[in-house]
Design an enzyme around this catalytic site. Structure first.
Site, PDB file in Angstrom:
ATOM      1  CE  LYS A  63       4.631   6.459  -6.454  1.00 36.88           C
ATOM      2  NZ  LYS A  63       3.364   6.010  -5.723  1.00 36.88           N
ATOM      3  CE1 TYR A 277      -2.432   0.477 -10.357  1.00 32.36           C
ATOM      4  CE2 TYR A 277      -3.599   2.102 -11.927  1.00 32.36           C
ATOM      5  CZ  TYR A 277      -2.813   2.330 -11.095  1.00 32.36           C
ATOM      6  OH  TYR A 277      -2.147   3.547 -10.258  1.00 32.36           O
ATOM      7  CE1 TYR A 303       0.040   2.164  -6.352  1.00 35.14           C
ATOM      8  CE2 TYR A 303      -1.588   3.987  -6.702  1.00 35.14           C
ATOM      9  CZ  TYR A 303      -1.333   3.389  -7.561  1.00 35.14           C
ATOM     10  OH  TYR A 303       0.035   4.204  -8.695  1.00 35.14           O
TER      11      TYR A 303
HETATM   12  C1  LIG Z   1       3.130   4.921  -5.609  1.00 31.75           C
HETATM   13  C2  LIG Z   1       1.985   4.192  -4.392  1.00 31.75           C
HETATM   14  C3  LIG Z   1       2.590   2.775  -4.038  1.00 31.75           C
HETATM   15  C4  LIG Z   1       3.577   2.009  -4.799  1.00 31.75           C
HETATM   16  O1  LIG Z   1       4.830   2.886  -4.620  1.00 31.75           O
HETATM   17  P1  LIG Z   1       6.111   1.993  -5.492  1.00 31.75           P
HETATM   18  O2  LIG Z   1       6.966   2.884  -5.216  1.00 31.75           O
HETATM   19  O3  LIG Z   1       5.152   2.607  -6.895  1.00 31.75           O
HETATM   20  O4  LIG Z   1       5.720   1.189  -5.875  1.00 31.75           O
HETATM   21  C5  LIG Z   1       2.248   2.927  -2.722  1.00 31.75           C
HETATM   22  N1  LIG Z   1       0.783   3.552  -2.631  1.00 31.75           N
HETATM   23  C6  LIG Z   1       0.839   4.705  -3.158  1.00 31.75           C
HETATM   24  C7  LIG Z   1      -0.280   5.554  -2.423  1.00 31.75           C
HETATM   25  C8  LIG Z   1       1.620   5.388  -4.481  1.00 31.75           C
HETATM   26  O5  LIG Z   1       0.887   6.193  -4.819  1.00 31.75           O
END
Ligand SMILES: *Cc1c(COP(=O)(O)O)cnc(C)c1O
Length: 351
Positions: A63, A277, A303
Site C-alpha cells: 500500500k 476473503y 493475500y
Molecule cells: C492490499 C494487499 C494486496 C492486494 O493489493 P490490491 O492493490 O488491493 O489488489 C496484496 N497483498 C497484501 C499483503 C495487501 O495488503
C-alpha cells in the site's frame, strides 16, 4: 501549531514522477532476489521474489507505493483528516494510519466485518493493534454496512464541524494510487535486466485491484511479453477481471504511456479464494509453511499465502513452464499472521 500542508513540506521528501507529486514513504528500491528452495518446489520455472514486503514504511507492504501518490494529493488538498474503509485486518488501513501520522493528519478508519473468523486475536491483534498504536480512530461497521455511504456521511459530518476530510478509496486503488505499481513494474524490468533474466510472468495477490492494474500498465508499456497473473483473494466473478482491466487502462492513460493495455492483458485466476476473503484454505496454509521453511519468507493468510498457492498451481499445471522466469510479488501482510494465531499454531514441524 503547524498546519498539515506545512508539516509535509519541506521535511517530507517530495518528488515528481510522470508529472505527479509523490511523497517518500518507502525506503527505496526493494530487492529482487532468488529463492532456490522455493524454486525447486515449482519443479522447472526459475523464480525471483520481488520483496515489496520490504518497502520499509510501517512494517512494509504494497500500500505504501500507492499512498506515496495519494498522500501527496491529500497534502496538496489541504485536508486535515483522512478517512478510509477496509476489512478489520487491513494492511491498507495500517499503512494509511502511519502515513497520516507522518504527515500530521488525523486518520479515521472504518473497519468492515468481512471475515467470519472466530479467533479472538482477529479483532485485537495484528493490524488492528498497530492501527491503535499509530493513533488512528477506529469505527467498527455493523454487518451489511455500505462503506461508501458511511464514509460519505462521516465526511459530511466532519465538514459541518469545520474540518477538511479526504476519503481514500478502497485499497487506494485509483488510477493515481496505481501509479505506484507502474513504478514497480519499471523497477522490476530494470533489476531483472541487470541480472540477465527475462520476466516471462509476474504472480501476485489481487484484492482491490490497483496493484495488478499498475503492473499491467507498466509491463504493457515496457515489457509487453510479460504476463501479469492476479490471484483473486476477494471476488470470484468474471466481471472483476474487466474492472481491473479498465483500471489498468485508466492508469496507463493517466501515466501518459503510449502503449495501452487491452482486456486480454488482465489475467485473473479464481481458484484460491476458498470460502472467501480472509478465509483460510489448506493450500494457503501449505504454501505459507513452504515459503517459510524453504525460503525463509513470511507470507500472510489473506493475500500472499493464497498467491503463493496460486503460483504453485500455475507451475504444477504447466501454465508457467520450465525454462521460463516468474517473479512473485511479495506484497507484505505478515502482521495479519498474528490475527490468525490459532490457525498457525496448528502447524507442526513436519508440515
Ligand atoms: C492490499 C494487499 C494486496 C492486494 O493489493 P490490491 O492493490 O488491493 O489488489 C496484496 N497483498 C497484501 C499483503 C495487501 O495488503
Amino acid at each position: 501549531m503547524q498546519g498539515p500542508s506545512d508539516a509535509a513540506s519541506p521535511r517530507i521528501p517530495l518528488s515528481t514522477v510522470r508529472g505527479f507529486a509523490k511523497i517518500r514513504l518507502s525506503h527505496g528500491v526493494t530487492p529482487l532476489e532468488p529463492a532456490p528452495g522455493l524454486e525447486q518446489a515449482l519443479g522447472g520455472p526459475r523464480l525471483l521474489i520481488k520483496r515489496d514486503d520490504c518497502t520499509g514504511f510501517a512494517l512494509g507492504g504494497n500500500k505504501c507505493r500507492k499512498l506515496e501518490y495519494i498522500f501527496a494529493d491529500i497534502v496538496k488538498s489541504g485536508a486535515d483528516v483522512v478517512l478510509t474503509a477496509a476489512g478489520v485486518q487491513s494492511n491498507h488501513c495500517r499503512q494509511t494510519a502511519a502515513a497520516a501520522a507522518l504527515c500530521g493528519l488525523e486518520a479515521r478508519l472504518l473497519l468492515l466485518p468481512m471475515v467470519e473468523h472466530d479467533d479472538p486475536a482477529y479483532r485485537s491483534n495484528g493490524n488492528v493493534l498497530l492501527d491503535r498504536i499509530y493513533g488512528a480512530s477506529i469505527e467498527v461497521a455493523p454487518k451489511g454496512c455500505d462503506a461508501a455511504v458511511r464514509l460519505a456521511e462521516n465526511a459530511e459530518c466532519l465538514k459541518s464541524a469545520g474540518r477538511k476530510p479526504y476519503i481514500i478509496e478502497f485499497g487506494g486503488s485509483t488510477p493515481l494510487g496505481a501509479q505506484g505499481y507502474v513504478d514497480c513494474a519499471l523497477e522490476i524490468i530494470e533489476q531483472a535486466a541487470a541480472m540477465n533474466e527475462p520476466v516471462d510472468h509476474v504472480v501476485l495477490a489481487c484484492g482491490s485491484g490497483g496493484t495488478q492494474a499498475g503492473l499491467i500498465a507498466g509491463f504493457r508499456h515496457a515489457s509487453p511479453h510479460t504476463r501479469v497473473h492476479g490471484i483473486s483473494i476477494l471476488r470470484s466473478d468474471e466481471a472483476w477481471r474487466d474492472e481491473v482491466a479498465a483500471l489498468a487502462l485508466q492508469t496507463a492513460k493517466l501515466a501518459g504511456l503510449s502503449a495501452l493495455p487491452g482486456n486480454g492483458d488482465c489475467i485473473m485466476h479464481f481458484g484460491q479464494l476458498g470460502e472467501g476473503y480472509g478465509m483460510p484454505t489448506p493450500a494457503m496454509l501449505e504454501a505459507t509453511a513452504l515459503a517459510a521453511r524453504r525460503g525463509g519468507l513470511l507470507l500472510d493468510p489473506v493475500y500472499t499465502g493464497k498467491a503463493m498457492a496460486g503460483l504453485l498451481e500455475l507451475a504444477g499445471r504447466g501454465e508457467i513452464r520450465a525454462g521460463e522466469t516468474v517473479v512473485f510479488l511479495h506484497t507484505g501482510g505478515a502482521p495479519g499472521i498474528f490475527a490468525y494465531q490459532d490457525l498457525f499454531s496448528s502447524l507442526t514441524a513436519s508440515c
